[in-house]
Write a protein that holds these residues in place. Structure first.
Motif, PDB file in Angstrom:
ATOM      1  N   UNK A 101       0.856  -1.185   0.000  1.00  0.00           N
ATOM      2  CA  UNK A 101       0.000   0.000   0.000  1.00  0.00           C
ATOM      3  C   UNK A 101       0.893   1.236   0.000  1.00  0.00           C
ATOM      4  N   UNK A 102       0.356   2.402  -0.409  1.00  0.00           N
ATOM      5  CA  UNK A 102       1.191   3.611  -0.469  1.00  0.00           C
ATOM      6  C   UNK A 102       1.841   3.937   0.882  1.00  0.00           C
ATOM      7  N   UNK A 103       3.122   4.284   0.822  1.00  0.00           N
ATOM      8  CA  UNK A 103       3.847   4.611   2.034  1.00  0.00           C
ATOM      9  C   UNK A 103       5.306   4.874   1.742  1.00  0.00           C
ATOM     10  N   UNK A 104       6.109   4.984   2.800  1.00  0.00           N
ATOM     11  CA  UNK A 104       7.522   5.330   2.640  1.00  0.00           C
ATOM     12  C   UNK A 104       8.377   4.503   3.591  1.00  0.00           C
ATOM     13  N   UNK A 223       5.608  -1.037  11.033  1.00  0.00           N
ATOM     14  CA  UNK A 223       4.686  -0.530  10.018  1.00  0.00           C
ATOM     15  C   UNK A 223       3.575   0.239  10.726  1.00  0.00           C
ATOM     16  N   UNK A 224       3.353   1.466  10.310  1.00  0.00           N
ATOM     17  CA  UNK A 224       2.320   2.275  10.947  1.00  0.00           C
ATOM     18  C   UNK A 224       2.224   3.640  10.297  1.00  0.00           C
ATOM     19  N   UNK A 225       1.352   4.512  10.825  1.00  0.00           N
ATOM     20  CA  UNK A 225       1.146   5.833  10.220  1.00  0.00           C
ATOM     21  C   UNK A 225       2.249   6.841  10.547  1.00  0.00           C
ATOM     22  N   UNK A 226       3.184   6.464  11.439  1.00  0.00           N
ATOM     23  CA  UNK A 226       4.276   7.374  11.792  1.00  0.00           C
ATOM     24  C   UNK A 226       5.573   6.580  11.971  1.00  0.00           C
ATOM     25  N   UNK A 227       6.679   7.297  11.984  1.00  0.00           N
ATOM     26  CA  UNK A 227       7.985   6.662  12.114  1.00  0.00           C
ATOM     27  C   UNK A 227       8.250   6.251  13.566  1.00  0.00           C
ATOM     28  N   UNK A 228       8.730   5.033  13.750  1.00  0.00           N
ATOM     29  CA  UNK A 228       9.173   4.574  15.069  1.00  0.00           C
ATOM     30  C   UNK A 228      10.694   4.687  15.100  1.00  0.00           C
ATOM     31  N   UNK A 229      11.214   5.706  15.766  1.00  0.00           N
ATOM     32  CA  UNK A 229      12.642   5.972  15.754  1.00  0.00           C
ATOM     33  C   UNK A 229      13.451   4.916  16.490  1.00  0.00           C
ATOM     34  N   UNK A 238       0.818   5.787   4.205  1.00  0.00           N
ATOM     35  CA  UNK A 238       0.216   7.060   3.802  1.00  0.00           C
ATOM     36  C   UNK A 238      -1.209   7.178   4.325  1.00  0.00           C
ATOM     37  N   UNK A 239      -1.903   6.043   4.385  1.00  0.00           N
ATOM     38  CA  UNK A 239      -3.283   6.039   4.851  1.00  0.00           C
ATOM     39  C   UNK A 239      -3.342   6.154   6.370  1.00  0.00           C
ATOM     40  N   UNK A 240      -4.318   6.903   6.851  1.00  0.00           N
ATOM     41  CA  UNK A 240      -4.557   6.999   8.285  1.00  0.00           C
ATOM     42  C   UNK A 240      -5.824   6.236   8.680  1.00  0.00           C
ATOM     43  N   UNK A 241      -6.338   5.446   7.752  1.00  0.00           N
ATOM     44  CA  UNK A 241      -7.537   4.657   8.019  1.00  0.00           C
ATOM     45  C   UNK A 241      -7.264   3.659   9.137  1.00  0.00           C
ATOM     46  N   UNK A 253      -3.768  -5.608  14.502  1.00  0.00           N
ATOM     47  CA  UNK A 253      -5.226  -5.728  14.471  1.00  0.00           C
ATOM     48  C   UNK A 253      -5.808  -4.988  13.274  1.00  0.00           C
ATOM     49  N   UNK A 254      -4.995  -4.765  12.257  1.00  0.00           N
ATOM     50  CA  UNK A 254      -5.492  -4.159  11.023  1.00  0.00           C
ATOM     51  C   UNK A 254      -6.350  -5.172  10.275  1.00  0.00           C
ATOM     52  N   UNK A 255      -7.092  -4.699   9.307  1.00  0.00           N
ATOM     53  CA  UNK A 255      -7.943  -5.585   8.517  1.00  0.00           C
ATOM     54  C   UNK A 255      -7.097  -6.608   7.765  1.00  0.00           C
ATOM     55  N   UNK A 256      -5.879  -6.232   7.382  1.00  0.00           N
ATOM     56  CA  UNK A 256      -4.990  -7.168   6.681  1.00  0.00           C
ATOM     57  C   UNK A 256      -4.612  -8.324   7.602  1.00  0.00           C
ATOM     58  N   UNK A 257      -4.232  -7.994   8.845  1.00  0.00           N
ATOM     59  CA  UNK A 257      -3.861  -9.038   9.808  1.00  0.00           C
ATOM     60  C   UNK A 257      -5.058  -9.913  10.157  1.00  0.00           C
ATOM     61  N   UNK A 258      -6.214  -9.279  10.365  1.00  0.00           N
ATOM     62  CA  UNK A 258      -7.420 -10.033  10.710  1.00  0.00           C
ATOM     63  C   UNK A 258      -7.776 -11.023   9.605  1.00  0.00           C
ATOM     64  N   UNK A 259      -7.681 -10.588   8.363  1.00  0.00           N
ATOM     65  CA  UNK A 259      -7.949 -11.502   7.245  1.00  0.00           C
ATOM     66  C   UNK A 259      -6.948 -12.657   7.228  1.00  0.00           C
ATOM     67  N   UNK A 260      -5.718 -12.365   7.621  1.00  0.00           N
ATOM     68  CA  UNK A 260      -4.721 -13.434   7.728  1.00  0.00           C
ATOM     69  C   UNK A 260      -5.103 -14.460   8.778  1.00  0.00           C
ATOM     70  N   UNK A 261      -5.524 -13.976   9.957  1.00  0.00           N
ATOM     71  CA  UNK A 261      -5.964 -14.893  11.017  1.00  0.00           C
ATOM     72  C   UNK A 261      -7.150 -15.741  10.553  1.00  0.00           C
TER      73      UNK A 261
END
Length: 278
Positions: A101-104, A223-229, A238-241, A253-261
């Motif tokens: 997904x979009x991100x950096x 992986x998340x909406x902000x940098x973990x230094x 990029x998404x804040x959903x 507990x994202x929808x991606x992980x839940x679908x994996x479970x």
């Protein structure tokens, strides 16, 4: 047929199992007060935590539940190949989907010594210690206790709900964050429970649990909406959903992980149905 136990005793064992977690993790944590080199402290912590938990669980099984460790599915460590494969494929698939997904990508340029500490802590603390101790308590003692009192259905679902809710303590989550944690925590708990029922051993759920923790929350790649230094690498979404990020609790507990479970749960149920011919 196993003897059933009373509600009061079942609730007492459930409470004492949680105490075992706190006892093992808290007492083992005292080792960080000793001036050992920082690189080896996580290894000592993990070893002490597992030894203390194993001893406490053994006492709980024998003296309160009146069962052997083997009867609580805490037998000699033996990992089935399919669960070892699952342990790596599940987090790798979830990570791959999230970083698609979009991100950096960010490299935090932390010192080599700190990076080594992160890797060791990921393997031994987040992975080995948490995976083994939590599975012995939840999928060993608690699940067996509830099975003896209320049957397999309750034994699978209730520890999974408790497992999810315990992770909310001190997290200061909003309503949607709590909902994601409840669904994600319960789903992953059911997955671990079914792995134990299908394999007959907590060690198979422990390896899946441990590798998941190591790869997803070990401060190697965050992986998340902000940098973990504090992490070696970060992938800033990029998404804040909340569906994608998992909210304040994180992508576990994202929808991606839940679908994996849910995918793993479906495969286990299909396999169990095929084995029984029902």
């Amino acid at each position: 047929m196993e003897d059933r136990i009373g509600t009061g005793k079942a609730l007492l064992i459930l409470f004492l199992s949680i105490v075992v977690l706190v006892f093992a993790q808290g007492l083992a944590g005292l080792i960080y007060l000793i001036p050992f080199p920082g690189v080896i402290l996580p290894i000592f912590y993990a070893a002490l935590c597992v030894v203390l938990a194993y001893w406490a669980v053994n006492q709980l099984c024998k003296k309160v539940l009146k069962l052997t460790l083997r009867e609580c599915r805490i037998d000699k460590p033996k990992i089935e190949v399919k669960w070892l494969v699952c342990a790596f494929v599940l987090p790798i698939a979830v990570i791959a989907l999230l970083v698609s997904t979009p991100g950096e990508f960010v490299y935090n340029d932390i010192k080599a010594g700190e990076a080594i500490k992160n890797v060791i802590a990921a393997i031994f603390v987040a992975g080995f210690a948490a995976g083994v101790v939590e599975e012995m308590a939840f999928r060993g003692v608690i699940m067996k206790t509830l099975e003896m009192r209320w049957g397999k259905g309750v034994a699978i679902v209730v520890p999974s709900v408790i497992f999810g809710l315990l992770h909310a303590i001190g997290s200061n989550l909003h309503a949607l964050d709590l909902l994601m944690l409840f669904v994600g925590g319960t789903s992953v708990g059911i997955m671990f429970s079914l792995i134990v029922y299908q394999s007959g051993s907590v060690w198979n759920s422990a390896i899946v649990h441990g590798v998941w923790n190591c790869m997803m929350i070990g401060n190697v790649l965050t992986i998340g909406p902000s940098n973990n230094e504090n992490s070696i690498f970060s992938y800033i979404l990029s998404s804040e959903s909340t569906l994608l990020t998992g909210g304040k609790f994180g992508v576990e507990v994202s929808i991606v992980a839940i679908l994996g479970y849910l995918f793993v749960i479906t495969l286990i149920l299909y396999s169990m149905k095929k084995q029984t011919g029902v």
